[in-house]
Design an enzyme around this catalytic site. Structure first.
Site, PDB file in Angstrom:
ATOM      1  N   GLU A  34       0.876  -1.164   0.000  1.00  0.00           N
ATOM      2  CA  GLU A  34       0.000   0.000   0.000  1.00  0.00           C
ATOM      3  C   GLU A  34       0.916   1.217   0.000  1.00  0.00           C
ATOM      4  OE1 GLU A  34      -1.974   2.857   2.041  1.00  0.00           O
ATOM      5  OE2 GLU A  34      -2.816   1.231   3.238  1.00  0.00           O
ATOM      6  N   CYS A  76      -3.020   8.055   4.225  1.00  0.00           N
ATOM      7  CA  CYS A  76      -2.884   7.499   2.877  1.00  0.00           C
ATOM      8  C   CYS A  76      -4.160   7.709   2.065  1.00  0.00           C
ATOM      9  CB  CYS A  76      -2.519   6.026   2.945  1.00  0.00           C
ATOM     10  SG  CYS A  76      -3.477   5.106   4.134  1.00  0.00           S
TER      11      CYS A  76
HETATM   12  P1  NDP Z   1       9.220   4.518   3.940  1.00  0.00           P
HETATM   13  O1  NDP Z   1       8.809   3.825   2.717  1.00  0.00           O
HETATM   14  O2  NDP Z   1      10.585   5.024   4.032  1.00  0.00           O
HETATM   15  O3  NDP Z   1       8.990   3.589   5.212  1.00  0.00           O
HETATM   16  C1  NDP Z   1       7.877   2.736   5.360  1.00  0.00           C
HETATM   17  C2  NDP Z   1       8.261   1.560   6.219  1.00  0.00           C
HETATM   18  O4  NDP Z   1       9.278   0.808   5.563  1.00  0.00           O
HETATM   19  C3  NDP Z   1       8.871   1.959   7.562  1.00  0.00           C
HETATM   20  O5  NDP Z   1       8.498   1.018   8.533  1.00  0.00           O
HETATM   21  C4  NDP Z   1      10.354   1.880   7.289  1.00  0.00           C
HETATM   22  O6  NDP Z   1      11.113   1.707   8.443  1.00  0.00           O
HETATM   23  C5  NDP Z   1      10.400   0.661   6.410  1.00  0.00           C
HETATM   24  N1  NDP Z   1      11.596   0.567   5.599  1.00  0.00           N
HETATM   25  C6  NDP Z   1      12.259   1.556   4.972  1.00  0.00           C
HETATM   26  N2  NDP Z   1      13.286   1.046   4.293  1.00  0.00           N
HETATM   27  C7  NDP Z   1      13.294  -0.282   4.498  1.00  0.00           C
HETATM   28  C8  NDP Z   1      14.119  -1.352   4.074  1.00  0.00           C
HETATM   29  N3  NDP Z   1      15.149  -1.162   3.281  1.00  0.00           N
HETATM   30  N4  NDP Z   1      13.808  -2.612   4.492  1.00  0.00           N
HETATM   31  C9  NDP Z   1      12.752  -2.836   5.273  1.00  0.00           C
HETATM   32  N5  NDP Z   1      11.954  -1.845   5.708  1.00  0.00           N
HETATM   33  C10 NDP Z   1      12.195  -0.591   5.325  1.00  0.00           C
HETATM   34  O7  NDP Z   1       8.186   5.635   4.149  1.00  0.00           O
HETATM   35  P2  NDP Z   1       8.136   6.750   5.271  1.00  0.00           P
HETATM   36  O8  NDP Z   1       7.388   6.183   6.416  1.00  0.00           O
HETATM   37  O9  NDP Z   1       9.441   7.362   5.564  1.00  0.00           O
HETATM   38  O10 NDP Z   1       7.289   7.814   4.482  1.00  0.00           O
HETATM   39  C11 NDP Z   1       7.839   8.407   3.330  1.00  0.00           C
HETATM   40  C12 NDP Z   1       6.766   8.788   2.381  1.00  0.00           C
HETATM   41  O11 NDP Z   1       5.974   7.653   2.070  1.00  0.00           O
HETATM   42  C13 NDP Z   1       5.778   9.760   2.918  1.00  0.00           C
HETATM   43  O12 NDP Z   1       6.254  11.064   2.819  1.00  0.00           O
HETATM   44  C14 NDP Z   1       4.617   9.504   2.043  1.00  0.00           C
HETATM   45  O13 NDP Z   1       4.758  10.181   0.835  1.00  0.00           O
HETATM   46  C15 NDP Z   1       4.665   8.045   1.771  1.00  0.00           C
HETATM   47  N6  NDP Z   1       3.747   7.301   2.630  1.00  0.00           N
HETATM   48  C16 NDP Z   1       2.636   6.842   2.056  1.00  0.00           C
HETATM   49  C17 NDP Z   1       1.730   6.178   2.797  1.00  0.00           C
HETATM   50  C18 NDP Z   1       0.542   5.642   2.158  1.00  0.00           C
HETATM   51  O14 NDP Z   1      -0.092   4.801   2.734  1.00  0.00           O
HETATM   52  N7  NDP Z   1       0.175   6.082   0.994  1.00  0.00           N
HETATM   53  C19 NDP Z   1       1.874   5.947   4.237  1.00  0.00           C
HETATM   54  C20 NDP Z   1       3.103   6.492   4.748  1.00  0.00           C
HETATM   55  C21 NDP Z   1       3.996   7.117   3.943  1.00  0.00           C
HETATM   56  P3  NDP Z   1      11.951   2.916   9.089  1.00  0.00           P
HETATM   57  O15 NDP Z   1      10.931   3.936   9.477  1.00  0.00           O
HETATM   58  O16 NDP Z   1      12.596   2.290  10.247  1.00  0.00           O
HETATM   59  O17 NDP Z   1      12.865   3.389   8.013  1.00  0.00           O
END
Ligand code: NDP
Length: 685
Positions: free
Chosen positions: A263, A302
């Site tokens: 998602e 989201c």
């Molecule tokens: P990320 O994609 O960076 O992180 C989402 C999840 O993935 C977090 O739990 C993160 O952990 C984890 N993660 C990141 N890198 C890895 C990896 N290499 N291996 C395993 N897990 C990983 O998104 P953010 O939360 O930083 O948000 C960034 C942008 O994403 C927002 O600005 C927004 O645009 C979008 N977003 C969209 C959503 C939606 O549902 N549409 C919801 C949230 C965000 P950790 O935090 O520890 O890095």
């Protein structure tokens, strides 16, 4: 323990039955409003392969031993226990930037999802360990070979990688269907708000309700965990498209065909109807909804409305109304009860959103809200991640790219004009697939055109109008019973949707064999399987004594013309096919007067019922009733009633029994077929 009042502490992971801090002090996580450290996060030193193995080996078998109803009862107990502790979660949630109303969605919404799955699971699933999916497929004319699909829990672990915006709901909306399916989970919250998830998991583990290893938690990076996933595991991801794509293409995920649900970004749209100009109730509702979606969770949802699609003639009025409403939003530290919108989750997030606003300015102009100087009534303007709501206007959305491509994950939306319903649909589709869209109209024809046009590009569509103004759950609220997920850019995943969500954690298998074998494997009697008749009337047997395949073959009864006339006059159903020989003969389906279908069902009950008080408490309905062959006066009916499914209720002294009921005529031809549903006491009184 009052978590908020305590010093910043090192978050712990819960793996292999122990709470463990990382080997290093870790990265500080800051209060979104004040910049003060709340906690430190690090997961180094965790053996991720063992964590997966622990879930698979320790918790998986324990969960699979429980029936669906027992798992549902577990979810209910867990939900109620968390509900009792929710004020502690609310107190900590403030640090994430959430107002009380934001936290309600996250905390009450999350626990409510657990409770909703608990109740739906008990009502909609049988009290078994295996589900059947669909009807029996007949594969041989002589009834010796057939097939049925079953669903059984996958034997791995569900790894849930969650986003920062809903630290509680984001975890629980995935855990509820996972645990109900009988699969253990490893939760990996986004670091920024992981302190709230950690607290909720801590309280879950404290209850002792879950089997050991049923839920494990990783606070911090997942390290090499994904290297060890296999084809029985599931990975779900919520977050940015960039990370999602990276994880989806991880060699172990691809190599082992690991189920991956994603998602990601979603440029959700809301359409103001052509009929919904200023002065209509729909116009006012639309303004309210867009402003609410922009400001709740500071737009970090989201499902938030990113694109506001309005009739060209009403755009000026809409921008003015929205600008006025957004201008009244009270921004500040959510600990202050006058505040209506808190900060973004972190300063990095604010920097990110400001950059995305700059991208949007390629196609659009700001018409309300200053992205640079937040107007706050409390909190720290320097170290708090505050951002005013920003409304943009894009006059030429057909030539624009950024407004349909860039997700500014904050209180930011773009208004764009359209002239026809077709154009409105086309603009929504330019988001390339979204979680949700809405349309505000009081014109059913416009609703039909727009909803059917948008549907293939969206996981959920909401129609708003004056009738549902007070009862609508709103554009931005995913609900446990409704599908959450969208095609294309939204990630192509699907979550929730009631029992659909549970099946994502189960394997569907087509089982082929003789009817008796299928009955044994599925725990449900199927036609042509062996049955036992001739003993005690099955209605005399308690739930404990009854077995699937217990059968009653009744005496016979001949239907007379007098019966048909009596039934017709008694009930008032004097349809010509029962009353008029000539007219009935002219009907292509009948060869003269026929008995009423409900007369056949009534006579069948008269044949199979055992009248004395006994373990059968009530007949609560019939399913799948079909009249297959006409019954004419002189035909003789016999009933074969076979115990098909037995569902003891976990928390009652009775259960449900489903009986296969076949009514045949003197030639052995089935004239009616249906399931009779009864409630039966667990023991003889
Ligand atoms: P990320 O994609 O960076 O992180 C989402 C999840 O993935 C977090 O739990 C993160 O952990 C984890 N993660 C990141 N890198 C890895 C990896 N290499 N291996 C395993 N897990 C990983 O998104 P953010 O939360 O930083 O948000 C960034 C942008 O994403 C927002 O600005 C927004 O645009 C979008 N977003 C969209 C959503 C939606 O549902 N549409 C919801 C949230 C965000 P950790 O935090 O520890 O890095």
């Amino acid at each position: 323990m009052n978590v908020q009042a305590s010093r910043p502490r090192r978050l712990e992971s819960y793996v292999c039955g122990n709470w463990t801090a990382g080997a290093k002090e870790g990265v500080p996580l800051l209060d979104a409003s004040t910049g003060a450290p709340v906690a430190f996060i690090d997961s180094s030193g965790i053996d991720f392969a063992s964590t997966l193995a622990y879930g698979r080996e320790k918790a998986g078998p324990a969960l699979r031993r429980l029936s669906f109803h027992e798992r549902a009862a577990m979810l209910k107990a867990l939900g109620l226990a968390l509900m009792e502790r929710k004020e502690e979660f609310y107190a900590l949630s403030t640090a994430t930037g959430a107002t009380r109303a934001d936290s309600w969605v996250d905390i009450d919404g999350g626990i409510g999802t657990l409770l909703s799955y608990a109740s739906k699971g008990r009502r909609e699933l049988p009290n078994t360990r295996v589900l059947v999916d669909g009807d029996v497929e007949t594969l041989a004319r002589d009834g010796t070979f057939a097939a049925r699909h079953i669903l059984s829990p996958l034997q791995g672990v569900a790894v849930h990688i969650n986003a920062f915006n809903f630290p509680c709901w984001g975890m629980l909306e995935k855990l509820a269907p996972t645990l109900l399916a009988g699969m253990p989970a490893i939760v990996k919250p986004a670091s920024q708000t992981a302190y709230l998830t950690e607290l909720v998991v801590r309280r879950m583990i404290d209850t002792g309700i879950l089997p050991e290893g049923g839920v494990q938690l990783i606070s911090g990076s997942v390290g090499d965990l994904l290297d060890h996933v296999d084809g029985q595991d599931v990975v779900t991801f919520t977050g940015s498209a960039t990370t999602g794509r990276k994880l989806k293409s991880h060699p172990a995920v691809i190599g082992n065909s690991v189920r991956f649900t994603m998602e990601a970004d979603s440029l959700n749209a809301s359409v103001l109807g052509l009929d919904a100009g200023p002065g209509t109730e729909e116009f006012d509702l639309f303004v309210k909804e867009v402003a609410r979606e922009m400001t709740s969770k500071a737009g970090q949802k989201c499902t938030a409305i990113r694109r506001v699609i309005a009739p060209r003639a009403h755009c000026d009025a809409l921008v003015a109304a929205l600008g006025e409403r957004l201008g009244k939003t009270v921004l500040g530290n959510p600990a202050d009860e006058n505040v209506r919108m808190g900060p973004l989750a972190s300063l990095d997030q604010r920097t990110e959103v400001r950059e995305r606003i700059r991208d949007l300015l390629e196609d659009a102009e700001i018409v309300a809200g200053d992205p640079d100087t937040p107007r706050i009534i409390s909190g720290d303007a320097e170290s708090g991640a505050f951002l005013n709501p920003v409304l943009l206007y894009c006059d030429r959305p057909w030539e624009a790219k950024a407004v349909h491509d860039v997700e500014a994950f904050g209180p930011v939306s773009t208004v764009m004009p359209y002239d026809t319903g077709e154009e409105a649909v086309d603009l929504t589709r330019r988001g390339k697939g979204s979680l949700v869209a809405s349309v505000f109209t009081n014109d059913p024809a416009f609703a039909e055109e727009v909803v059917l046009g948008m549907a293939p590009f969206h996981g959920r569509v909401l129609i708003g109008n004056r009738v549902s103004a007070k009862t609508s759950t709103g554009h931005g609220s995913p609900l446990p019973g409704l599908v959450h997920g969208g095609p294309g850019r939204a990630g192509g995943g699907e979550e929730l949707g009631g029992m659909r969500g549970v099946k994502h954690y189960m394997q569907r298998t087509a089982v082929q064999g003789s009817p008796t074998m299928l009955s044994a494997v599925t725990g449900r009697w199927v036609a042509d399987a062996e049955a036992r008749s001739g003993g005690e009337h099955p209605f005399r047997k308690s739930l404990a004594e009854l077995r699937i395949g217990d059968q009653l073959v009744t005496a016979s009864r001949t239907v007379t013309l007098a019966d048909i006339e009596h039934f017709a006059n008694f009930t008032g159903d004097t349809f010509y096919a029962h009353m008029d020989e000539e007219a009935a003969k002219a009907n292509p389906f009948f060869d003269g007067r026929v008995a009423h279908g409900y007369l056949i069902v009534s006579f069948a009950a008269g044949l199979f019922v055992d009248p004395a008080p006994g373990p059968v408490l009530a007949n609560y309905g019939v399913d799948n009733l079909r009249f297959l062959t006409p019954v004419n006066p002189g035909d003789t009916l016999t009933v074969q009633l076979t115990c098909k499914e037995i569902n003891p209720r976990a928390d009652a002294e009775h259960g449900e029994v489903r009986w296969d009921c076949r009514v045949t005529n003197q030639n052995g031809v089935t004239v009616a077929q249906y399931d009779v549903l009864t409630m039966v006491a667990k023991t003889r009184s």
